[in-house]
Design a protein around this motif. Sequence first.
Motif, PDB file in Angstrom:
ATOM      1  N   MET A   1      52.729   5.253   4.575  1.00  0.00           N
ATOM      2  CA  MET A   1      52.097   6.803   4.361  1.00  0.00           C
ATOM      3  C   MET A   1      52.533   7.597   5.553  1.00  0.00           C
ATOM      4  N   LYS A   2      52.904   8.346   5.817  1.00  0.00           N
ATOM      5  CA  LYS A   2      52.787   9.527   6.656  1.00  0.00           C
ATOM      6  C   LYS A   2      52.105  11.075   6.643  1.00  0.00           C
ATOM      7  N   GLU A   3      51.996  11.367   7.288  1.00  0.00           N
ATOM      8  CA  GLU A   3      50.626  12.394   7.670  1.00  0.00           C
ATOM      9  C   GLU A   3      51.342  13.614   8.459  1.00  0.00           C
ATOM     10  N   ILE A   4      51.200  14.767   8.039  1.00  0.00           N
ATOM     11  CA  ILE A   4      52.535  15.959   8.298  1.00  0.00           C
ATOM     12  C   ILE A   4      50.961  16.530   9.344  1.00  0.00           C
ATOM     13  N   ILE A   5      50.213  16.355  10.582  1.00  0.00           N
ATOM     14  CA  ILE A   5      49.379  17.070  10.874  1.00  0.00           C
ATOM     15  C   ILE A   5      48.989  18.991  11.739  1.00  0.00           C
ATOM     16  N   SER A   6      48.754  19.094  11.600  1.00  0.00           N
ATOM     17  CA  SER A   6      48.444  20.552  12.278  1.00  0.00           C
ATOM     18  C   SER A   6      49.515  21.363  13.850  1.00  0.00           C
ATOM     19  N   SER A   7      49.771  21.629  14.287  1.00  0.00           N
ATOM     20  CA  SER A   7      49.868  21.809  14.852  1.00  0.00           C
ATOM     21  C   SER A   7      49.014  22.713  16.070  1.00  0.00           C
ATOM     22  N   MET A   8      48.675  23.075  15.767  1.00  0.00           N
ATOM     23  CA  MET A   8      48.182  24.292  16.572  1.00  0.00           C
ATOM     24  C   MET A   8      46.043  24.461  15.442  1.00  0.00           C
ATOM     25  N   ALA A   9      45.140  24.876  16.014  1.00  0.00           N
ATOM     26  CA  ALA A   9      44.164  25.391  15.191  1.00  0.00           C
ATOM     27  C   ALA A   9      44.432  26.887  14.283  1.00  0.00           C
ATOM     28  N   GLY A  10      44.103  27.003  13.465  1.00  0.00           N
ATOM     29  CA  GLY A  10      43.715  28.245  12.505  1.00  0.00           C
ATOM     30  C   GLY A  10      43.767  28.166  11.647  1.00  0.00           C
ATOM     31  N   THR A  11      43.655  29.051  10.005  1.00  0.00           N
ATOM     32  CA  THR A  11      43.014  29.530   9.249  1.00  0.00           C
ATOM     33  C   THR A  11      44.821  28.971   8.021  1.00  0.00           C
ATOM     34  N   VAL A  12      44.192  27.711   6.786  1.00  0.00           N
ATOM     35  CA  VAL A  12      44.809  28.021   5.840  1.00  0.00           C
ATOM     36  C   VAL A  12      45.378  28.987   5.346  1.00  0.00           C
ATOM     37  N   LEU A  13      46.772  29.384   5.699  1.00  0.00           N
ATOM     38  CA  LEU A  13      47.372  31.071   4.592  1.00  0.00           C
ATOM     39  C   LEU A  13      47.640  30.196   2.957  1.00  0.00           C
ATOM     40  N   ASN A  14      48.026  29.488   3.370  1.00  0.00           N
ATOM     41  CA  ASN A  14      49.212  29.233   1.669  1.00  0.00           C
ATOM     42  C   ASN A  14      49.804  27.506   1.999  1.00  0.00           C
ATOM     43  N   VAL A  15      49.332  27.431   0.649  1.00  0.00           N
ATOM     44  CA  VAL A  15      49.910  25.595   0.584  1.00  0.00           C
ATOM     45  C   VAL A  15      50.678  24.984  -0.341  1.00  0.00           C
ATOM     46  N   MET A  16      51.976  25.315  -0.286  1.00  0.00           N
ATOM     47  CA  MET A  16      53.567  25.375  -0.872  1.00  0.00           C
ATOM     48  C   MET A  16      53.709  24.192  -2.344  1.00  0.00           C
ATOM     49  N   VAL A  17      52.603  23.055  -1.645  1.00  0.00           N
ATOM     50  CA  VAL A  17      53.367  21.876  -2.425  1.00  0.00           C
ATOM     51  C   VAL A  17      51.990  21.624  -2.982  1.00  0.00           C
ATOM     52  N   GLN A  27      61.211  20.831   5.442  1.00  0.00           N
ATOM     53  CA  GLN A  27      60.837  21.796   4.071  1.00  0.00           C
ATOM     54  C   GLN A  27      59.253  22.389   4.621  1.00  0.00           C
ATOM     55  N   GLU A  28      59.618  23.443   4.491  1.00  0.00           N
ATOM     56  CA  GLU A  28      57.665  24.089   4.568  1.00  0.00           C
ATOM     57  C   GLU A  28      56.628  23.620   3.846  1.00  0.00           C
ATOM     58  N   VAL A  29      55.256  23.549   4.562  1.00  0.00           N
ATOM     59  CA  VAL A  29      54.342  22.313   2.962  1.00  0.00           C
ATOM     60  C   VAL A  29      53.077  23.566   3.178  1.00  0.00           C
ATOM     61  N   CYS A  30      52.812  24.067   4.683  1.00  0.00           N
ATOM     62  CA  CYS A  30      51.551  24.850   4.686  1.00  0.00           C
ATOM     63  C   CYS A  30      51.977  26.440   5.885  1.00  0.00           C
ATOM     64  N   MET A  31      50.776  27.597   5.157  1.00  0.00           N
ATOM     65  CA  MET A  31      50.609  27.806   6.117  1.00  0.00           C
ATOM     66  C   MET A  31      49.803  28.845   6.764  1.00  0.00           C
ATOM     67  N   LEU A  32      49.691  29.006   8.270  1.00  0.00           N
ATOM     68  CA  LEU A  32      48.542  29.335   8.853  1.00  0.00           C
ATOM     69  C   LEU A  32      48.403  30.044   9.250  1.00  0.00           C
ATOM     70  N   GLU A  33      47.320  30.868   9.523  1.00  0.00           N
ATOM     71  CA  GLU A  33      47.476  31.915  10.773  1.00  0.00           C
ATOM     72  C   GLU A  33      46.700  31.697  11.834  1.00  0.00           C
ATOM     73  N   SER A  34      47.281  32.273  13.392  1.00  0.00           N
ATOM     74  CA  SER A  34      46.330  31.716  14.285  1.00  0.00           C
ATOM     75  C   SER A  34      46.796  33.697  14.727  1.00  0.00           C
ATOM     76  N   MET A  35      45.765  33.806  15.250  1.00  0.00           N
ATOM     77  CA  MET A  35      45.781  35.208  16.170  1.00  0.00           C
ATOM     78  C   MET A  35      46.581  36.079  15.488  1.00  0.00           C
ATOM     79  N   MET A  37      48.997  35.917  13.472  1.00  0.00           N
ATOM     80  CA  MET A  37      50.569  34.873  13.304  1.00  0.00           C
ATOM     81  C   MET A  37      50.464  34.027  12.537  1.00  0.00           C
ATOM     82  N   GLU A  38      51.747  34.468  11.409  1.00  0.00           N
ATOM     83  CA  GLU A  38      51.721  33.797  10.616  1.00  0.00           C
ATOM     84  C   GLU A  38      52.315  32.105  10.827  1.00  0.00           C
ATOM     85  N   ILE A  39      51.705  30.783  11.198  1.00  0.00           N
ATOM     86  CA  ILE A  39      53.017  29.637  11.124  1.00  0.00           C
ATOM     87  C   ILE A  39      53.234  29.104  10.472  1.00  0.00           C
TER      88      ILE A  39
END
Length: 70
Positions: A1-17, A27-35, A37-39
């Motif tokens: 199993m491989k885990e995709i982890i968050s590189s920073m604290a933030g709110t989940v804006l979108n899950v693309m998968v 491939q983009e799997v999630c979009m986070l918002e922090s300060m 900014m969309e990450i």
Amino acid sequence: MKEIISSMAGTVLNVMVEAGDEVTAGQEVCMLESMKMEIPVESQDAGKVVDIKVNIGDFVNEGDVLVVLE
């Protein structure tokens, strides 16, 4: 199993998968918002999505698991 982890604290804006999707490295799997900014969060590996650990609106911390690949 491989885990995709968050590189920073933030709110989940979108899950693309969804569970069962095949993803490629980079491939983009999630979009986070922090300060106001969309990450984008990209997969480091190719694989099949077996579990999504977050929902839109969830707050995540750096190092939290977002998506699990097989």
